[in-house]
Design an enzyme around this catalytic site. Sequence first.
Site, mmCIF file in Angstrom:
data_model
loop_
_atom_site.group_PDB
_atom_site.id
_atom_site.type_symbol
_atom_site.label_atom_id
_atom_site.label_comp_id
_atom_site.label_asym_id
_atom_site.label_seq_id
_atom_site.Cartn_x
_atom_site.Cartn_y
_atom_site.Cartn_z
ATOM 1 N N TYR A 141 0.846 -1.201 0.000
ATOM 2 C CA TYR A 141 0.000 0.000 0.000
ATOM 3 C C TYR A 141 0.887 1.260 0.000
ATOM 4 C CZ TYR A 141 -3.014 3.710 1.909
ATOM 5 O OH TYR A 141 -3.663 4.898 2.128
ATOM 6 N N ILE A 200 -6.402 -4.974 19.757
ATOM 7 C CA ILE A 200 -5.238 -4.109 19.534
ATOM 8 C C ILE A 200 -4.121 -5.015 19.018
ATOM 9 C CG2 ILE A 200 -3.431 -2.744 20.682
ATOM 10 C CD1 ILE A 200 -5.543 -1.530 22.475
HETATM 11 N N1 LIG Z 1 -8.269 7.198 6.047
HETATM 12 C C1 LIG Z 1 -7.000 7.469 6.280
HETATM 13 O O1 LIG Z 1 -6.556 7.483 7.436
HETATM 14 C C2 LIG Z 1 -6.061 7.804 5.145
HETATM 15 C C3 LIG Z 1 -4.730 8.109 5.467
HETATM 16 C C4 LIG Z 1 -3.858 8.420 4.427
HETATM 17 C C5 LIG Z 1 -4.289 8.460 3.110
HETATM 18 N N2 LIG Z 1 -5.586 8.142 2.832
HETATM 19 C C6 LIG Z 1 -6.010 8.179 1.416
HETATM 20 O O2 LIG Z 1 -7.184 8.976 1.326
HETATM 21 C C7 LIG Z 1 -8.016 8.500 0.265
HETATM 22 C C8 LIG Z 1 -9.449 8.305 0.763
HETATM 23 O O3 LIG Z 1 -9.449 7.316 1.804
HETATM 24 P P1 LIG Z 1 -10.727 7.013 2.706
HETATM 25 O O4 LIG Z 1 -10.242 6.715 4.071
HETATM 26 O O5 LIG Z 1 -11.761 8.053 2.494
HETATM 27 O O6 LIG Z 1 -11.205 5.605 2.081
HETATM 28 P P2 LIG Z 1 -12.677 5.103 1.653
HETATM 29 O O7 LIG Z 1 -12.524 3.649 1.339
HETATM 30 O O8 LIG Z 1 -13.696 5.545 2.614
HETATM 31 O O9 LIG Z 1 -12.887 5.909 0.297
HETATM 32 C C9 LIG Z 1 -12.337 5.502 -0.933
HETATM 33 C C10 LIG Z 1 -13.418 5.643 -1.978
HETATM 34 O O10 LIG Z 1 -12.851 5.286 -3.245
HETATM 35 C C11 LIG Z 1 -13.777 4.474 -3.939
HETATM 36 N N3 LIG Z 1 -13.032 3.614 -4.861
HETATM 37 C C12 LIG Z 1 -12.202 2.592 -4.557
HETATM 38 N N4 LIG Z 1 -11.722 2.037 -5.673
HETATM 39 C C13 LIG Z 1 -12.261 2.731 -6.709
HETATM 40 C C14 LIG Z 1 -12.151 2.621 -8.117
HETATM 41 N N5 LIG Z 1 -11.395 1.674 -8.683
HETATM 42 N N6 LIG Z 1 -12.849 3.491 -8.889
HETATM 43 C C15 LIG Z 1 -13.640 4.439 -8.328
HETATM 44 N N7 LIG Z 1 -13.780 4.588 -6.997
HETATM 45 C C16 LIG Z 1 -13.103 3.742 -6.198
HETATM 46 C C17 LIG Z 1 -14.501 3.666 -2.866
HETATM 47 O O11 LIG Z 1 -15.767 3.174 -3.276
HETATM 48 C C18 LIG Z 1 -14.617 4.690 -1.736
HETATM 49 O O12 LIG Z 1 -15.835 5.390 -1.798
HETATM 50 C C19 LIG Z 1 -7.370 7.211 -0.248
HETATM 51 O O13 LIG Z 1 -6.660 7.520 -1.425
HETATM 52 C C20 LIG Z 1 -6.399 6.823 0.864
HETATM 53 O O14 LIG Z 1 -5.279 6.116 0.372
HETATM 54 C C21 LIG Z 1 -6.482 7.806 3.816
#
Ligand SMILES: NC(=O)c1ccc[n+]([C@@H]2O[C@H](COP(=O)([O-])OP(=O)(O)OC[C@H]3O[C@@H](n4cnc5c(N)ncnc54)[C@H](O)[C@@H]3O)[C@@H](O)[C@H]2O)c1
Length: 305
Positions: A141, A200
């Site tokens: 990832y 945890i």
């Molecule tokens: N949540 C965290 O703590 C965190 C930390 C660092 C980075 N991020 C990044 O932030 C972004 C959002 O994360 P999140 O926590 O909201 O996750 P989430 O899973 O809630 O949201 C991701 C969204 O992307 C959509 N998705 C996935 N694959 C797809 C595809 N092939 N085509 C179209 N849509 C697609 C999913 O349906 C979902 O609605 C991601 O890129 C993640 O890597 C999140």
Amino acid sequence: MKILITGAAGFIGSHIVDELLTDNNYKLVVVDNLSTGNNNIPTNTTFYHADITNHQEVENIFKKELPDFVIHQAGQVDVTTSILNPLHDASINILGTISLLTNSQKYSVNKFIYASSCAVYGETKNTNILEDTKASPLSFYGISKYTPEQYIALYNKIYGLPYTILRYANVYGPRQTIKAEGGVVAIFIDHLLNGKSPQIFGDGMQTRDFVYVKDVAKANHLALFKGGNQVINIGSNNQISINTLYSMICDLTSSSNSPIYKPKRDGDIRYSQLDNTKAKQMLGWNPEYTLEEGLKETIKYYKSR
Ligand SMILES: NC(=O)c1ccc[n+]([C@@H]2O[C@H](COP(=O)([O-])OP(=O)(O)OC[C@H]3O[C@@H](n4cnc5c(N)ncnc54)[C@H](O)[C@@H]3O)[C@@H](O)[C@H]2O)c1
């Protein structure tokens, strides 16, 4: 001004939509395949149920909508999934991003804003991590979040496509799914409110930098016009251990359940705290929520569901 947001039905994407809808000048076009997250399909937007890995589908949307900005949040977000199925992880996070970049360049997007992650750093010597710390991911990832950063920088160098890369710390808040493993806050709250004992992994002394989702949404809003061609950490500049987080949530939910300790998972970082000086200087961003304030809002949300 038209903004295309990918992953807008997800946790962070849906808060970015809410933040941007406070400004009447923006028209929002949102893309999501509804594969993960809580399917928070935004209203007052043009919604496309589409997959970012389907290049033709993505191109059709760009051709029709001609967005001025792209805010890219869609992705495979689970570390364990990336380790069990690196091909699936890479196809969404790397190839999906390249598809968006190709179309952003072709259809003259003004700026590409990318959701990266503290996972790109891996284990670091300094606990307070600066943006110029060498990337050394511990999971697939982490690699699949970092590789697009390099594509983005080259799209800028070769084609002049402007960008801002935001490297998020651990984001928490309302609407986070309890299925995603990054959602430790959501899982603890959900389990404790339902009288269950959360797990945890490891000894619980590993630390994380927790940043509230509304602050992250604000950072994306600011990045539309600031922080051009920069990589910027979005974190609280603080770290707390998972054990301390657990105690805080127990206090705030009046729970006394003991957690169940399980072996440490592959790909888990020991310490994590993002230095946010650059975000303050270049975006004029400051986290507005303390951890306690953010946890209280999050608990209120899970209680109301
Ligand atoms: N949540 C965290 O703590 C965190 C930390 C660092 C980075 N991020 C990044 O932030 C972004 C959002 O994360 P999140 O926590 O909201 O996750 P989430 O899973 O809630 O949201 C991701 C969204 O992307 C959509 N998705 C996935 N694959 C797809 C595809 N092939 N085509 C179209 N849509 C697609 C999913 O349906 C979902 O609605 C991601 O890129 C993640 O890597 C999140």
